[in-house]
Design a protein around this motif. Structure first.
Motif, PDB file in Angstrom:
ATOM      1  N   SER A   1       8.194 -20.706  -8.320  1.00 36.03           N
ATOM      2  CA  SER A   1       6.983 -20.710  -7.490  1.00 36.03           C
ATOM      3  C   SER A   1       6.792 -22.021  -6.744  1.00 36.03           C
ATOM      4  O   SER A   1       6.007 -22.097  -5.797  1.00 36.03           O
ATOM      5  CB  SER A   1       5.749 -20.421  -8.356  1.00 36.03           C
TER       6      SER A   1
ATOM      7  N   GLY B   1       0.799 -21.469  -7.926  1.00 33.69           N
ATOM      8  CA  GLY B   1       0.061 -20.257  -7.601  1.00 33.69           C
ATOM      9  C   GLY B   1      -0.905 -19.890  -8.704  1.00 33.69           C
ATOM     10  O   GLY B   1      -1.609 -20.747  -9.254  1.00 33.69           O
TER      11      GLY B   1
ATOM     12  N   LEU C   1       3.374 -14.210  -1.823  1.00 35.32           N
ATOM     13  CA  LEU C   1       3.808 -12.926  -2.358  1.00 35.32           C
ATOM     14  C   LEU C   1       3.245 -12.732  -3.757  1.00 35.32           C
ATOM     15  O   LEU C   1       2.715 -13.655  -4.369  1.00 35.32           O
ATOM     16  CB  LEU C   1       5.342 -12.806  -2.383  1.00 35.32           C
ATOM     17  N   THR C   2       3.373 -11.496  -4.250  1.00 34.79           N
ATOM     18  CA  THR C   2       3.038 -11.187  -5.636  1.00 34.79           C
ATOM     19  C   THR C   2       4.321 -10.864  -6.383  1.00 34.79           C
ATOM     20  O   THR C   2       5.090 -10.002  -5.951  1.00 34.79           O
ATOM     21  CB  THR C   2       2.089  -9.978  -5.727  1.00 34.79           C
ATOM     22  N   LEU C   3       4.570 -11.567  -7.468  1.00 34.83           N
ATOM     23  CA  LEU C   3       5.732 -11.320  -8.306  1.00 34.83           C
ATOM     24  C   LEU C   3       5.265 -10.639  -9.588  1.00 34.83           C
ATOM     25  O   LEU C   3       4.510 -11.227 -10.378  1.00 34.83           O
ATOM     26  CB  LEU C   3       6.461 -12.620  -8.635  1.00 34.83           C
TER      27      LEU C   3
ATOM     28  N   ALA D   1       0.464  -8.994   1.446  1.00 35.86           N
ATOM     29  CA  ALA D   1       1.565  -9.867   1.021  1.00 35.86           C
ATOM     30  C   ALA D   1       2.642  -9.018   0.361  1.00 35.86           C
ATOM     31  O   ALA D   1       2.338  -7.994  -0.265  1.00 35.86           O
ATOM     32  CB  ALA D   1       1.063 -10.935   0.050  1.00 35.86           C
TER      33      ALA D   1
ATOM     34  N   SER E   1       3.146 -18.102  -5.374  1.00 37.15           N
ATOM     35  CA  SER E   1       2.925 -16.670  -5.567  1.00 37.15           C
ATOM     36  C   SER E   1       1.941 -16.418  -6.694  1.00 37.15           C
ATOM     37  O   SER E   1       1.677 -17.295  -7.529  1.00 37.15           O
ATOM     38  CB  SER E   1       4.250 -15.968  -5.876  1.00 37.15           C
ATOM     39  N   ARG E   2       1.378 -15.220  -6.669  1.00 37.31           N
ATOM     40  CA  ARG E   2       0.621 -14.744  -7.821  1.00 37.31           C
ATOM     41  C   ARG E   2       1.592 -14.031  -8.741  1.00 37.31           C
ATOM     42  O   ARG E   2       2.224 -13.050  -8.346  1.00 37.31           O
ATOM     43  CB  ARG E   2      -0.502 -13.796  -7.391  1.00 37.31           C
TER      44      ARG E   2
ATOM     45  N   HIS F   1       8.283 -20.834  -3.717  1.00 40.44           N
ATOM     46  CA  HIS F   1       7.595 -19.637  -3.225  1.00 40.44           C
ATOM     47  C   HIS F   1       6.250 -19.504  -3.945  1.00 40.44           C
ATOM     48  O   HIS F   1       6.158 -18.827  -4.969  1.00 40.44           O
ATOM     49  CB  HIS F   1       8.443 -18.389  -3.487  1.00 40.44           C
TER      50      HIS F   1
ATOM     51  N   LEU G   1      13.984 -14.462  -3.784  1.00 43.39           N
ATOM     52  CA  LEU G   1      12.675 -14.398  -3.142  1.00 43.39           C
ATOM     53  C   LEU G   1      12.715 -14.893  -1.698  1.00 43.39           C
ATOM     54  O   LEU G   1      11.738 -14.728  -0.966  1.00 43.39           O
ATOM     55  CB  LEU G   1      11.651 -15.215  -3.937  1.00 43.39           C
TER      56      LEU G   1
ATOM     57  N   MET H   1      -0.926 -18.273  -1.286  1.00 48.29           N
ATOM     58  CA  MET H   1       0.265 -17.680  -1.889  1.00 48.29           C
ATOM     59  C   MET H   1       0.915 -16.696  -0.927  1.00 48.29           C
ATOM     60  O   MET H   1       0.238 -16.039  -0.135  1.00 48.29           O
ATOM     61  CB  MET H   1      -0.102 -16.996  -3.207  1.00 48.29           C
TER      62      MET H   1
END
Length: 356
Positions: free
Chosen positions: A55, A94, A33-35, A121, A60-61, A58, A286, A31
């Motif tokens: 996602s 993710g 990035l963290t959203l 991240a 992501s978590r 992108h 993002l 992943m």
């Protein structure tokens, strides 16, 4: 895979995520990035669906923070954290962690979220509605490099724009600004093809639509000409008219899907300009994690100043020099050239009667 944890902790959530990845055979974290989504129970489903769709572009978590309102004095005192984990096919590309905070824990959400951020991240914080007045000063907002709001969902969208301008910090952005990216791209490209000056502009759209106001402020700030706001039945933004000495440049979208671009000396052409859903808007935001200086300048121009400038005389602006943008390729960008913005007309703020 879905896992429910009741009366849990952040460390137990992290351990469950590691074990879930091993169980499905994907121990590596891929992943980017963290959203963090800050919302309520009513809007959590729609926000999470949009984030899962985004996602795919992108990975992501996604950490959803739902602050539950306690009904009794005793439950308001007792902190409790419930979590729902989704890994694999149930979470897009993710991982998804839905946190439900109860009691005193509601006021300390950042202490729960911090251990769940991906190491090394970027962090993006998104408020689908109910954003705080000061995004960067909010404990959760302070965790993010980017902070996304949506003034369109506010009870007073135009007033919300004023709050965003007063408390702006690098990294803030708004989905109402993202909605007009295709319009800014098209107008910048049209101005690149003209050698005459723009003397005035008109933006037509729904009343109390922040995207219309932001586009008008962008034109006023970058072109340095009076910009008038007129109303229509929508949907959303419907037309932009740029007056030049050789005629008008008009971008008209009456149905919310297909627009017509009219320029002096050229045949009319149809252009695709559909209204995008939240997932597409979020995916666009993002893609860039650096501060948006063009958004900052347009936002700080101000709705009140826009109304004043629309009634004040201004010097014509050269189309080439003032084509809006902050990228080297103005014809292919929504932000145009790196030329400094021209001087704006000095005028005292007046009532917004000129815009309605």
């Amino acid at each position: 895979m879905k896992i429910d944890l009741t009366e849990t902790t952040s460390s137990k959530i992290n351990a469950a995520l590691v074990q879930a990845r091993r169980d499905i055979g994907t121990p590596a974290i891929g992943m980017v990035l963290t959203l963090v989504i800050v919302t309520d129970e009513e809007n959590a489903y729609d926000a999470l669906k949009s984030a899962n769709d985004a996602s795919h572009e992108h990975p992501s978590r996604i950490v959803v923070v739902v602050k539950r309102v306690s009904r009794s004095p005793r439950s308001r005192r007792d902190p409790r954290l419930d979590a729902e984990l989704r890994v694999g096919a149930d979470s897009g590309t993710g991982e998804t962690v839905v946190l439900r905070l109860h009691g005193e824990l509601v006021n300390h959400a950042q202490s729960v979220v911090l251990p769940l951020l991906l190491p090394d991240a970027p962090v993006v914080v998104w408020w689908p509605q109910g954003a705080p007045a000061d995004l960067a000063g909010d404990p959760l907002g302070a965790l993010g490099q980017r902070r996304i709001t949506d003034t369109y969902s506010s009870e007073d969208p135009i007033g919300a724009l004023g709050l965003r301008a007063e408390a702006y910090a690098p990294g803030d952005t708004d989905l109402s600004w993202t909605r007009i990216t295709p319009w800014r791209s098209m107008l910048a490209a049209a101005l690149d093809q003209q050698t005459v000056s723009v003397v005035s502009a008109t933006v037509e759209g729904e009343d109390e639509n922040p995207s219309c106001e932001l586009l008008a402020m962008w034109l006023a700030d970058r072109l340095g000409v009076p910009v008038k706001r007129t109303l229509s039945d929508g949907p959303g933004l419907t037309a932009v008219r740029l007056e030049t000495k050789d005629g008008a440049i008009v971008l008209d979208r009456a149905d919310g899907a297909l627009a017509t671009l009219c320029m002096p000396g050229q045949p009319d052409r149809a252009v695709a300009l559909k209204r995008r859903d939240t997932a597409e808007l979020l995916a666009e935001e993002l893609r860039r994690l650096d501060p948006d200086n063009t958004y900052e300048a347009s936002l700080k121009f101000g709705v009140t100043r826009l109304a004043a400038a629309s009634t004040a005389p201004a010097e014509p602006a050269a189309a080439e020099a003032d084509a809006p943008a902050d990228t080297p390729a103005p014809a292919d960008s929504a932000t145009g050239a790196d030329a400094p913005a021209p001087a704006k007309p000095a005028a005292k703020p007046s009532k917004r009667a000129a815009a309605k």
